[in-house]
Structure formats: structure tokens, C-alpha cells
Design a protein around this motif. Sequence first.
Motif, PDB file in Angstrom:
ATOM      1  N   GLY A 188       1.150  -1.175   0.158  1.00 29.16           N
ATOM      2  CA  GLY A 188      -0.033  -0.402   0.064  1.00 29.16           C
ATOM      3  C   GLY A 188       0.950   1.191   0.271  1.00 29.16           C
ATOM      4  N   LEU A 189       1.946   1.177   0.199  1.00 26.94           N
ATOM      5  CA  LEU A 189       2.968   2.273   0.410  1.00 26.94           C
ATOM      6  C   LEU A 189       4.265   2.430  -0.352  1.00 26.94           C
ATOM      7  CD1 LEU A 189       4.151   2.220   4.406  1.00 26.94           C
ATOM      8  CD2 LEU A 189       1.933   3.409   3.144  1.00 26.94           C
ATOM      9  N   ASP A 231       4.432   2.269  -4.860  1.00 27.63           N
ATOM     10  CA  ASP A 231       3.841   2.528  -5.910  1.00 27.63           C
ATOM     11  C   ASP A 231       4.229   1.579  -6.889  1.00 27.63           C
ATOM     12  OD1 ASP A 231       2.832   3.539  -8.778  1.00 27.63           O
ATOM     13  OD2 ASP A 231       4.437   4.443  -9.281  1.00 27.63           O
ATOM     14  N   ARG A 245      -5.654  -5.596   5.256  1.00 32.88           N
ATOM     15  CA  ARG A 245      -4.747  -4.909   4.697  1.00 32.88           C
ATOM     16  C   ARG A 245      -5.268  -4.703   2.898  1.00 32.88           C
ATOM     17  NH1 ARG A 245      -2.460  -1.579   8.612  1.00 32.88           N
ATOM     18  NH2 ARG A 245      -1.436  -3.126  10.359  1.00 32.88           N
ATOM     19  N   GLN A 275      -7.051  -2.313   2.195  1.00 33.71           N
ATOM     20  CA  GLN A 275      -6.493  -0.821   2.553  1.00 33.71           C
ATOM     21  C   GLN A 275      -5.446  -0.322   1.645  1.00 33.71           C
ATOM     22  OE1 GLN A 275      -4.751  -1.755   6.317  1.00 33.71           O
ATOM     23  NE2 GLN A 275      -6.422  -0.022   7.577  1.00 33.71           N
ATOM     24  N   ALA A 276      -4.832  -1.536   1.197  1.00 34.05           N
ATOM     25  CA  ALA A 276      -3.962  -0.655   0.277  1.00 34.05           C
ATOM     26  C   ALA A 276      -3.939  -0.678  -0.963  1.00 34.05           C
ATOM     27  CB  ALA A 276      -2.287  -2.176   0.193  1.00 34.05           C
ATOM     28  N   VAL A 315      -6.899   0.981  -1.068  1.00 33.30           N
ATOM     29  CA  VAL A 315      -7.805   2.024  -0.948  1.00 33.30           C
ATOM     30  C   VAL A 315      -6.335   3.037  -1.478  1.00 33.30           C
ATOM     31  CG1 VAL A 315      -8.284   3.789   0.410  1.00 33.30           C
ATOM     32  CG2 VAL A 315      -9.617   1.349   0.239  1.00 33.30           C
ATOM     33  N   GLN A 316      -5.967   2.630  -0.689  1.00 37.62           N
ATOM     34  CA  GLN A 316      -4.330   3.661  -0.974  1.00 37.62           C
ATOM     35  C   GLN A 316      -3.989   4.232  -2.131  1.00 37.62           C
ATOM     36  OE1 GLN A 316      -1.616   1.784   2.866  1.00 37.62           O
ATOM     37  NE2 GLN A 316      -1.553   3.563   2.891  1.00 37.62           N
ATOM     38  N   ARG A 317      -3.974   2.984  -2.808  1.00 36.94           N
ATOM     39  CA  ARG A 317      -3.101   3.198  -4.394  1.00 36.94           C
ATOM     40  C   ARG A 317      -4.490   3.818  -5.241  1.00 36.94           C
ATOM     41  NH1 ARG A 317       1.553   4.243  -2.566  1.00 36.94           N
ATOM     42  NH2 ARG A 317       1.322   4.681  -5.135  1.00 36.94           N
ATOM     43  N   LYS A 318      -5.719   4.057  -4.682  1.00 40.41           N
ATOM     44  CA  LYS A 318      -5.950   4.363  -5.282  1.00 40.41           C
ATOM     45  C   LYS A 318      -6.840   3.278  -6.162  1.00 40.41           C
ATOM     46  CE  LYS A 318      -6.174   9.539  -4.349  1.00 40.41           C
ATOM     47  NZ  LYS A 318      -4.732   8.855  -3.485  1.00 40.41           N
ATOM     48  N   CYS A 371     -12.604  -1.600   7.104  1.00 43.79           N
ATOM     49  CA  CYS A 371     -12.148  -0.965   5.279  1.00 43.79           C
ATOM     50  C   CYS A 371     -12.728  -1.125   4.069  1.00 43.79           C
ATOM     51  CB  CYS A 371     -10.504  -1.665   5.372  1.00 43.79           C
ATOM     52  SG  CYS A 371      -9.398  -1.893   6.733  1.00 43.79           S
ATOM     53  N   GLU A 383     -14.575   1.467   4.314  1.00 44.03           N
ATOM     54  CA  GLU A 383     -13.885   2.939   3.343  1.00 44.03           C
ATOM     55  C   GLU A 383     -13.646   3.061   2.187  1.00 44.03           C
ATOM     56  OE1 GLU A 383      -9.339   4.764   4.350  1.00 44.03           O
ATOM     57  OE2 GLU A 383      -9.731   2.906   4.740  1.00 44.03           O
TER      58      GLU A 383
END
Length: 576
Positions: free
Chosen positions: A438-439, A441, A463, A466-467, A469-472, A504, A507
Motif C-alpha cells: 500500500g506504500l 507504487d 490489509r 487498505q492497500a 484504497v491507498q493506491r486508489k 476497511c 471506507e
Amino acid sequence: MEPQPRVLAALAACAAAQAAIDAFHQDFATPPYEEYHAAVAALDALPPEELAQLPRVLDDDRAASETRLEAIKAIARRGQLDARRAIERALVDPNLEIRSECLRALVRIAPADALETALWARAEVTTWALGEAADAAFEAHGGDALRAIEASRIDPFQGGKAVWRKLYDLRRDDCARIFVRRLAEGDVEWVLGVAAIVCEKGGEWARAPFDAIGRSRDGRFQRAAAQVLQKIGEGDAIDTMLAALSMRESWSARAIVSAIFAIGRRTRSPVAARVIAATAEHPAAQDALMRELCEAATWEWELPSRSAILSGLRRALGHPDEKVVASAMKVAHAIRGAEVADGVVSAMGHPRWFAAGLPKAFVAYVRAIGPDAAREVALAVERGLDPSADARDAAVAYVAASQMGALGPLAREHASVLVRALRVGEDRTAAAAAFSLGLIDAPEAHDALLETATTKPPGVAYRAVQALVQRKNARVVEPALAYLRPLLEGAPLGGSDAYCMSACSLEALGAFPSPDGVAALKKALAHADMRIRRDACEALGVAKDASALPLLTEATKDPDLQVRRAAANAIAKIAP
């Protein structure tokens, strides 16, 4: 026989006037000295037979401390010899001010014996009072207070500094004689305390701390000896401290190590290699060593010691104390020690990895070293994925997978390792890999994350959600809806992992609004669990779907405060 009432009244008046002076001092105003002088004059004007009762005031435990203090001052003013015994008894009073005033009174009543009396009573008094007694003793004994001091065991740590400074200035040869005799008697601590006062002035007795640091088993005095030797700063001082440091029973490793490096800093002498060798079998010294090396390892004159420093780092990285490991990582970072990258990665198996700043120190080190260190981290993950991996390798793989995301671009080329961890790693390692992805690219990892969100247990799947969502990645809506449907139809929520997956998923529906997603969020507003209702309100606020306003308005009447607050915030976002 009770003291006369007039004496007690006069003493009380003096005490009250003194208290008024003290109060004025606190207010930075002009103290009323006239009132105090008048009260003292009234006391001194009493008949002698009444003033003769002053010693009894000292012996009266019921008398206030302020009253007894004024009685002592009055005795001193009158030079009342018959009060000596009462004054000596009061030298052991628990009140420091009373003890000190008693000594000052003795200086006036019996100046030649005041210091000796106080020393034999082992009275702890103020330096001011002790200095007055020392002056009187020097004068009474012809400039020499040896008779009083040699007969006593004055503690140089408890007010004796004033006496010894005066004695040294007047009779330094006698100082040397006393020191040598006391050292021969084995009174190492006493000698060391005095040596700490005047060690910079030289003399044969200044060798005392060299002997004391090795012979004493009291940590307090070993620390004091190290401080003395640090001031001396000779090559012999370093040798002596290194010898003491190598003894397993040394209780003051930190003070000794700090003193050695302080001498090295002042004299620009390389000491790191010698300290590392001396502490090889001394685990208690590793913390102090690593703390000092954080700075010392970068000194220009320590550069030739790099190989020894790296050897010490390898040893410290395997230390059971997580603080030592964190300090070792900071040293490796400071010297750009790529040679110990494998040791840093191996330290991830420490049972308290997530304590004492270890992750922060690790990330700083890897970023400083660059791709080589990142490669070691990726290899650690791969080793833990091997079916034959032992428990430690598996633990290291879990930590390494959780830390790779913090490495940023350095971890980009190793995303494939994290994808493999998602698919074949144990649950905690797969969850850590999803967190790191998720952090990073790494679009090529999204299919694996979607698969994980659909097929893995909730503790891993959330998890992955979440990842995504973070990476859209809007494709996360599908697994989110799939997970929420049974829950919204009345299925039990489950444990903490199941709640995390639900939260999640809600979200995700809010981050990527769709007709089906908004409908699911509206339905969640009626769920029995207030956490689901609250999270649904927050997700609808993110989605900003105006069709949800009536339901959100109704949610502002929810029995739970958190739900009402979340609903109000969502309405404010949708219709500001």
C-alpha cells in the motif's frame, strides 16, 4: 525545670521577626531588620538567671524549630560555655539549619574544638558553617587542622570539600601523607573522594583514583573514579580504566566508557578499538559503548579503527537488549556501514523489534546505505518464505515485509517478493506484505491484492483492501461489497479482524462511490453494531451523495454519541 515564660516569649518574638524578614526576601522588598534587632535586644536584656535557661530550650523537643534556632543564636552571642553540651547534643538534630547553627555557635564558644566535635558527631551541615569551623580550627592550631581531620573520618562527599580545599592550600605535603596512609589502610573510597576535589593540582596522592577504580566494588565510587581519571586525561588513565572495564564485576561500565571517550575526544586519541576489545566479554558495557560510538565513530582520528568498529557492531546487533541494537543501528547509519547490512537485517528477529525506536533506526540505516541494504531486506523475506525456514527466519521475514513499505522507491524493484509473500507467506507475513504494498507504487501487485482481499482470512484481507484504497484502485469495491453483503443481511460481525475488514470495506465504498456501494452504506446505517453505523456515516460523508441526507439526518438522533457526531460531520461535508 521549664524555661521561664519571658524567655520563651522573647524567643518567639525573635522567631516571628525572622520569619517576617524571610517573607520579605521572597517578595524582593526591604526586610524589616529593625523589628528583628529590637526583638534580639529585648531578649538579650533579660536577667542573666533567665537567659541561663536557654540550653533547656534546646533540649525541649516540644519547642518549635524556629524558637530553638533563636536560642542557639542567643547562646552564640553570649558565648555561653555552659551551653556547650546542649549544643553538641543538637548537632544530631534532624533539621539541617539547626545542625549548622549549632556548629556556628560552637565556633564562638569553643573555636579550637568546633570542627573536631562536628566531625566526630558526623554532623551533616552547610558548607558555610563547615567553612567557618575550618577557619577557626586552622587559626587555633597554628594554620594546621590536621589534629582534627586525621582523627576523624570526614566524608568528602558530604560537605568536607571546603575543609580539604583549605587544608590542601595550607599543607599539601601533609595531604599527601594522609592520602597515602588511608589508601594503605584500604580506605579507597575516602581517598578517592578527596582526590576528586583536588586531583588537578598533582601530588603523589593523585594516583589514588588509579588504584581506586580497580579496587572498589561500589558503583558510586567507580563512577567518581572515572570522572577523576577523565580530568587527569593521561595515557595511564585510559589504560587503568580499560583494565577495570574488562573485569566482569565492574558495576559502572557506562561512566568508565564515557570517561575514556571523553579523554579520546579531548586528546584526539583513537580509543574505540581498545574499548571494543575490552568490552568483548562485558554485555553490560555494550549500551554505553554504542551510545558513545554514535558520535565517536565519525571522528577523523577514529577512521583507522573502522574494522574494529564494524566488529563491535556485529556483536551489538545480536545483543538481547533492544536499546543496544537500536544504538548499533544508529552507529552503522553514521558510518555508512554497508558491511553490516546482513547483521542489521538479522536483528529483525529481535523479540522486541517494535520497541525502543528500532524500526525508525532501521529505515534510516537502509535509506542511507541504499539499494544494497534494500536487497538484503528482500532476501530476508525470501528466506522466510522457504518451506524449510526455521522460526527465526519466519520472524525476520514478517518484520522485513512490514518494513519494506517504509523504504519507498528503494523497495520498488523488490515488489515481486512482497507479491509472493501475499500468496504463499503465513498470514502475518502476508498481512505485512499487503501493508507495505500500500506504500509502494507497484501497479503489478494490484491483481494479487484483489485476490488476497477475496480469498484470505479477514486479518489478511483487510490489509489488502487498505492497500488498494491507498493506491486508489477502484476495483476494490467488488471484494468490499462481497464481504459486506452477508453482514448487512444479518450475519454476525465476528471478532476484531472481521470488524477491521468491515471498516476497511465501508471506507472503500466511500472512497469509490457507486450506486451499489452507496446503497450498501445506507443499509449499514441500520446495523445493530454502533461501530458499523458510525463507519457508514463517515464513508457517506466521503462519498458526498446527497441522496443519503435524509438517512444521515435520522442518524443524528442515534442513541450513540459517536454515531450522532459522525452523522453531523457527514451532513456538513455533503451540504456545507
